[in-house]
Motif scaffolding. Structure first.
Motif, PDB file in Angstrom:
ATOM      1  N   ILE A 168      48.427  65.408 -23.829  1.00 40.63           N
ATOM      2  CA  ILE A 168      47.389  66.112 -24.562  1.00 40.63           C
ATOM      3  C   ILE A 168      47.921  67.511 -24.844  1.00 40.63           C
ATOM      4  O   ILE A 168      48.881  67.959 -24.202  1.00 40.63           O
ATOM      5  CB  ILE A 168      46.037  66.157 -23.802  1.00 40.63           C
ATOM      6  N   ASP A 185      43.421  71.112 -26.288  1.00 43.18           N
ATOM      7  CA  ASP A 185      42.480  69.991 -26.336  1.00 43.18           C
ATOM      8  C   ASP A 185      41.332  70.259 -25.373  1.00 43.18           C
ATOM      9  O   ASP A 185      41.523  70.794 -24.274  1.00 43.18           O
ATOM     10  CB  ASP A 185      43.172  68.674 -25.951  1.00 43.18           C
ATOM     11  N   VAL A 190      38.418  65.248 -24.591  1.00 42.03           N
ATOM     12  CA  VAL A 190      39.565  64.380 -24.883  1.00 42.03           C
ATOM     13  C   VAL A 190      40.082  63.764 -23.583  1.00 42.03           C
ATOM     14  O   VAL A 190      40.332  62.552 -23.507  1.00 42.03           O
ATOM     15  CB  VAL A 190      40.687  65.178 -25.593  1.00 42.03           C
TER      16      VAL A 190
END
Length: 138
Positions: A20, A24, A28
């Motif tokens: 990620i 983020d 998420v």
């Protein structure tokens, strides 16, 4: 001496890594943790490893009221935090040619559950304590 200790990290590491981005949101991470069978996300920026977000780090950052009747707007806002606010920075890493004995020692020494595997600063895999247990058990 048991030859299993000489097995290279590259032989047991998982190359199916999920990353990620630093910015983020935790929503998420929640989506991934809710739907995938692993417990560590590697946080990158410009394709370089910046940190590790473990499921434990993630849960610690959330309000305990998320998803229950007492949930408030403030609780929900904890999911809007960014990965870089919760992740472990400068994670302990290992190279693909290190042995699983060295990997085991690093996990124990640092009290962590995973080791990102870097080959010349490039992320190539991850080793978890479960990977090590499987290697020692087979």
């Amino acid at each position: 001496m048991d030859l299993k200790l000489d097995i290279k990290a590259s032989e047991i590491m998982s190359t199916r890594i999920v990353t990620i981005e630093m910015d983020d949101r935790l929503t998420v991470a929640k989506e991934i943790f809710d739907n995938a069978p692993f417990h560590h996300l590697l946080v990158i920026e410009h394709d370089e490893l910046q940190g590790v977000l473990s499921e434990r780090d993630f849960l610690r950052a959330l309000s305990p009221n998320i998803g229950n009747i007492n949930e408030t707007e403030r609780d929900t806002e904890t999911l809007q935090r960014r990965a870089h606010q919760v992740m472990t920075r400068n994670p302990v890493t290992i190279s693909p040619n290190h042995t699983i004995k060295q990997a085991s020692e690093l996990l124990l020494e640092h009290g962590i559950g995973s080791l990102p595997v870097l080959d010349r600063k490039k992320l190539v895999g991850i080793i978890t304590w479960k990977d090590l247990l499987k290697a020692f058990s087979s």
